[in-house]
Design a protein around this motif. Structure first.
Motif, PDB file in Angstrom:
ATOM      1  N   ASP A  96       1.160  -1.467   0.285  1.00 51.94           N
ATOM      2  CA  ASP A  96       0.146   0.518  -0.023  1.00 51.94           C
ATOM      3  C   ASP A  96       1.018   0.853   0.294  1.00 51.94           C
ATOM      4  OD1 ASP A  96      -2.072  -1.882   0.071  1.00 51.94           O
ATOM      5  OD2 ASP A  96      -2.479  -1.415   2.382  1.00 51.94           O
ATOM      6  N   SER A  97      -0.031   2.329  -0.485  1.00 50.62           N
ATOM      7  CA  SER A  97       1.390   3.406  -0.826  1.00 50.62           C
ATOM      8  C   SER A  97       0.402   4.417  -1.506  1.00 50.62           C
ATOM      9  CB  SER A  97       1.952   3.445  -1.901  1.00 50.62           C
ATOM     10  OG  SER A  97       2.940   4.657  -2.116  1.00 50.62           O
ATOM     11  N   LEU A  98      -0.241   5.423  -1.044  1.00 47.65           N
ATOM     12  CA  LEU A  98      -1.086   6.543  -1.900  1.00 47.65           C
ATOM     13  C   LEU A  98       0.029   6.779  -3.231  1.00 47.65           C
ATOM     14  CD1 LEU A  98      -0.812   9.647   0.198  1.00 47.65           C
ATOM     15  CD2 LEU A  98      -3.509   7.912  -0.587  1.00 47.65           C
ATOM     16  N   ALA A  99      -0.474   7.487  -4.496  1.00 50.75           N
ATOM     17  CA  ALA A  99      -0.130   7.185  -5.680  1.00 50.75           C
ATOM     18  C   ALA A  99       0.543   7.519  -5.955  1.00 50.75           C
ATOM     19  CB  ALA A  99      -0.765   7.081  -6.581  1.00 50.75           C
ATOM     20  N   LEU A 100       0.854   9.094  -5.045  1.00 46.17           N
ATOM     21  CA  LEU A 100       1.890  10.038  -5.548  1.00 46.17           C
ATOM     22  C   LEU A 100       3.150   9.340  -4.872  1.00 46.17           C
ATOM     23  CD1 LEU A 100       1.417  13.260  -6.081  1.00 46.17           C
ATOM     24  CD2 LEU A 100       1.599  13.844  -3.705  1.00 46.17           C
ATOM     25  N   ARG A 101       3.277   8.073  -4.038  1.00 39.91           N
ATOM     26  CA  ARG A 101       4.657   7.811  -3.575  1.00 39.91           C
ATOM     27  C   ARG A 101       4.876   6.370  -4.043  1.00 39.91           C
ATOM     28  NH1 ARG A 101       2.821   9.052   1.351  1.00 39.91           N
ATOM     29  NH2 ARG A 101       2.641  10.752   2.201  1.00 39.91           N
ATOM     30  N   MET A 102       3.526   5.845  -4.874  1.00 41.67           N
ATOM     31  CA  MET A 102       4.161   4.639  -5.352  1.00 41.67           C
ATOM     32  C   MET A 102       5.156   4.260  -5.994  1.00 41.67           C
ATOM     33  SD  MET A 102       1.078   1.804  -6.584  1.00 41.67           S
ATOM     34  CE  MET A 102      -0.024   2.130  -4.712  1.00 41.67           C
ATOM     35  N   ASN A 139     -11.504 -17.352  -8.279  1.00 39.38           N
ATOM     36  CA  ASN A 139     -10.637 -16.163  -7.759  1.00 39.38           C
ATOM     37  C   ASN A 139     -11.388 -15.130  -6.658  1.00 39.38           C
ATOM     38  OD1 ASN A 139      -9.536 -16.883 -10.183  1.00 39.38           O
ATOM     39  ND2 ASN A 139     -11.181 -15.232 -11.961  1.00 39.38           N
ATOM     40  N   ILE A 140     -10.082 -14.882  -6.104  1.00 39.11           N
ATOM     41  CA  ILE A 140     -10.751 -14.672  -5.010  1.00 39.11           C
ATOM     42  C   ILE A 140     -10.167 -12.801  -5.019  1.00 39.11           C
ATOM     43  CG2 ILE A 140     -10.066 -14.041  -1.782  1.00 39.11           C
ATOM     44  CD1 ILE A 140     -11.693 -16.423  -2.964  1.00 39.11           C
ATOM     45  N   ALA A 141     -11.665 -11.778  -5.245  1.00 42.34           N
ATOM     46  CA  ALA A 141     -10.718 -10.553  -5.407  1.00 42.34           C
ATOM     47  C   ALA A 141     -11.107  -9.883  -4.305  1.00 42.34           C
ATOM     48  CB  ALA A 141     -12.208 -10.222  -6.749  1.00 42.34           C
ATOM     49  N   SER A 142     -11.931  -8.450  -3.655  1.00 44.22           N
ATOM     50  CA  SER A 142     -11.677  -8.038  -3.033  1.00 44.22           C
ATOM     51  C   SER A 142     -12.606  -6.391  -3.102  1.00 44.22           C
ATOM     52  CB  SER A 142     -10.241  -6.987  -2.892  1.00 44.22           C
ATOM     53  OG  SER A 142     -10.634  -6.016  -1.975  1.00 44.22           O
ATOM     54  N   ILE A 143     -13.495  -6.193  -2.186  1.00 46.07           N
ATOM     55  CA  ILE A 143     -15.089  -5.588  -2.086  1.00 46.07           C
ATOM     56  C   ILE A 143     -14.201  -3.885  -2.771  1.00 46.07           C
ATOM     57  CG2 ILE A 143     -14.906  -4.341  -0.168  1.00 46.07           C
ATOM     58  CD1 ILE A 143     -17.747  -4.550  -2.418  1.00 46.07           C
ATOM     59  N   VAL A 144     -12.466  -3.981  -2.705  1.00 39.97           N
ATOM     60  CA  VAL A 144     -12.021  -2.971  -3.483  1.00 39.97           C
ATOM     61  C   VAL A 144     -11.651  -2.359  -4.632  1.00 39.97           C
ATOM     62  CG1 VAL A 144     -10.708  -2.204  -0.977  1.00 39.97           C
ATOM     63  CG2 VAL A 144      -9.723  -2.945  -2.228  1.00 39.97           C
ATOM     64  N   GLY A 145     -11.692  -3.418  -5.536  1.00 41.38           N
ATOM     65  CA  GLY A 145     -11.768  -4.070  -7.035  1.00 41.38           C
ATOM     66  C   GLY A 145     -12.941  -3.407  -6.833  1.00 41.38           C
ATOM     67  N   VAL A 146     -13.972  -2.847  -6.088  1.00 42.88           N
ATOM     68  CA  VAL A 146     -15.224  -3.075  -6.616  1.00 42.88           C
ATOM     69  C   VAL A 146     -15.842  -1.292  -6.600  1.00 42.88           C
ATOM     70  CG1 VAL A 146     -17.798  -2.652  -6.667  1.00 42.88           C
ATOM     71  CG2 VAL A 146     -16.508  -4.905  -6.725  1.00 42.88           C
ATOM     72  N   MET A 147     -15.082  -1.039  -5.621  1.00 42.42           N
ATOM     73  CA  MET A 147     -14.755   0.674  -4.631  1.00 42.42           C
ATOM     74  C   MET A 147     -14.238   1.344  -4.944  1.00 42.42           C
ATOM     75  SD  MET A 147     -17.201  -0.372  -1.056  1.00 42.42           S
ATOM     76  CE  MET A 147     -17.187   0.920  -0.269  1.00 42.42           C
ATOM     77  N   GLY A 148     -12.860   0.444  -5.620  1.00 41.98           N
ATOM     78  CA  GLY A 148     -11.991   1.846  -4.858  1.00 41.98           C
ATOM     79  C   GLY A 148     -11.296   1.954  -3.975  1.00 41.98           C
ATOM     80  N   ASN A 149     -10.362   2.651  -3.618  1.00 45.35           N
ATOM     81  CA  ASN A 149      -9.047   2.559  -2.051  1.00 45.35           C
ATOM     82  C   ASN A 149      -8.204   3.632  -2.049  1.00 45.35           C
ATOM     83  OD1 ASN A 149      -9.332   2.212   0.916  1.00 45.35           O
ATOM     84  ND2 ASN A 149      -8.374   0.522   1.147  1.00 45.35           N
ATOM     85  N   ALA A 150      -8.692   4.732  -1.189  1.00 50.79           N
ATOM     86  CA  ALA A 150      -7.293   4.688  -1.040  1.00 50.79           C
ATOM     87  C   ALA A 150      -5.936   4.750  -0.847  1.00 50.79           C
ATOM     88  CB  ALA A 150      -7.825   6.694  -0.398  1.00 50.79           C
ATOM     89  N   GLY A 151      -5.067   4.744  -1.274  1.00 47.08           N
ATOM     90  CA  GLY A 151      -3.732   4.471  -1.060  1.00 47.08           C
ATOM     91  C   GLY A 151      -3.509   2.558  -1.648  1.00 47.08           C
ATOM     92  N   GLN A 152      -4.698   2.493  -2.368  1.00 48.65           N
ATOM     93  CA  GLN A 152      -4.592   1.046  -2.642  1.00 48.65           C
ATOM     94  C   GLN A 152      -4.830   0.939  -4.054  1.00 48.65           C
ATOM     95  OE1 GLN A 152      -7.196  -1.597  -0.355  1.00 48.65           O
ATOM     96  NE2 GLN A 152      -5.166  -2.107   0.767  1.00 48.65           N
ATOM     97  N   ALA A 153      -3.869   1.531  -4.941  1.00 49.56           N
ATOM     98  CA  ALA A 153      -4.081   1.962  -6.754  1.00 49.56           C
ATOM     99  C   ALA A 153      -3.609   0.831  -6.921  1.00 49.56           C
ATOM    100  CB  ALA A 153      -3.168   3.142  -7.068  1.00 49.56           C
ATOM    101  N   ASN A 154      -2.678   0.161  -6.618  1.00 55.16           N
ATOM    102  CA  ASN A 154      -2.047  -1.429  -7.123  1.00 55.16           C
ATOM    103  C   ASN A 154      -3.633  -2.909  -7.339  1.00 55.16           C
ATOM    104  OD1 ASN A 154      -1.286  -0.928  -4.370  1.00 55.16           O
ATOM    105  ND2 ASN A 154       0.903  -1.722  -4.480  1.00 55.16           N
ATOM    106  N   TYR A 155      -3.129  -2.730  -5.555  1.00 52.29           N
ATOM    107  CA  TYR A 155      -4.198  -3.313  -5.267  1.00 52.29           C
ATOM    108  C   TYR A 155      -5.210  -3.708  -6.037  1.00 52.29           C
ATOM    109  CZ  TYR A 155      -6.258  -6.412  -1.548  1.00 52.29           C
ATOM    110  OH  TYR A 155      -7.222  -7.727  -0.878  1.00 52.29           O
ATOM    111  N   SER A 156      -6.490  -2.772  -5.665  1.00 57.74           N
ATOM    112  CA  SER A 156      -8.074  -1.913  -6.309  1.00 57.74           C
ATOM    113  C   SER A 156      -7.948  -2.300  -7.294  1.00 57.74           C
ATOM    114  CB  SER A 156      -8.623  -1.254  -5.422  1.00 57.74           C
ATOM    115  OG  SER A 156      -8.085   0.217  -6.371  1.00 57.74           O
TER     116      SER A 156
END
Ligand code: NAP
Length: 247
Positions: A96-102, A139-156
């Protein structure tokens, strides 16, 4: 329970959600192939626990990003059990990281393990499942793949990709009687979520209508349903396991 004689490959199976899915499918009678990148002793220990339910296991150290290693997992499974009836694409990581610092490394690694790894493992088993004219892929996805999540641009992004991949594979494999579905868990108490700060956990809890975090059993029960004949007419679906978060 209808799982006897069926071999299930579960990635990231040595602990957490994958470990619980392995136990649930074993209790239902399936033979279990545990795949993980953790040290072999840890995979062996998880396998030993599963063997206590009376089923057979294979404990394989392999990386889901490697086509060669996953082809070997598939070959050993067929050699040992004569079939690949179930694949659970569960291995996953966060950086995890904000996109600015990823960093590029954080982006690339999460996409490689979560998204490419799901495709690689699917490719490794699909020829056998097509030959069998039967198979279940979850497949194990995640709710953040549907909603998005700050700090998880890569993961979501990786989890949203898994949802698109699930639907495409469901369409490609339906004619061979192979069901491909995904689950999108919300906040589940595991090593992945343990390290979050208390204030972050409290903020998350406030968004969950059922007012509790999910357990690994909440996920394994839903996955077992998607691997069973009770869900024979369900494919390309994304089942949210979130206590109502994100509806
Ligand atoms: P976990 O406890 O970290 O377990 C994941 C397992 O996968 C670990 O043993 C991990 O090994 C292994 N793994 C990592 N990279 C791998 C690779 N390249 N090849 C094979 N195995 C690999 O995580 P979890 O919480 O159980 O999560 C399982 C799945 O559920 C993940 O896909 C995750 O994204 C998803 N999920 C979790 C939650 C939650 O709240 N916990 C919510 C939604 C979705 P290492 O420890 O060495 O990395």
């Amino acid at each position: 329970m209808g799982f006897e004689g069926k071999a299930a490959i579960i990635t990231g199976a040595a602990r957490g959600i994958g470990g619980e899915i392995a136990i649930a499918l074993a209790k239902a009678g399936a033979d279990i192939v545990l795949v993980d990148v953790l040290p072999q002793e840890e995979i062996d220990a998880a396998a030993k626990e599963i063997e206590a339910t009376g089923v057979r296991t294979l404990a394989l150290k392999a990386d889901v990003t490697s086509m060669d290693q996953m082809n070997e997992v598939a070959a050993k499974t067929v050699e040992t059990f004569g079939n690949i009836s179930i694949l659970i694409n569960n291995a996953g990581i966060t950086r995890d990281s904000l996109a600015l610092r990823m960093t590029d490394e954080q982006w690339d690694l999460v996409i490689a393990v979560n998204l490419k790894g799901t495709f690689v493992a699917t490719r490794a088993v699909m020829r056998q499942m097509m030959k069998q004219r039967a198979g279940k892929i979850v497949n194990i996805a995640s709710i953040v793949g549907v909603m998005g999540n700050a700090g998880q641009a890569n993961y979501s992004a990786s989890k949203a990709g898994i949802i698109g991949l699930t639907k495409s594979m469901a369409k490609e494999l339906a004619a061979r009687n192979i069901n491909v579905n995904a689950v999108a868990p919300g906040f589940i108490a595991t090593a992945m979520t343990d390290h979050l700060a208390d204030n972050v956990k409290e903020q998350m809890l406030a968004q969950i209508p059922l007012k509790r975090f999910g357990s690994v059993e909440d996920v394994s029960r839903a996955v077992k349903f998607l691997c069973s004949e009770d869900s024979a007419y369900v494919t390309g679906h994304v089942l949210h396991i979130t206590g109502g978060m994100g509806m």
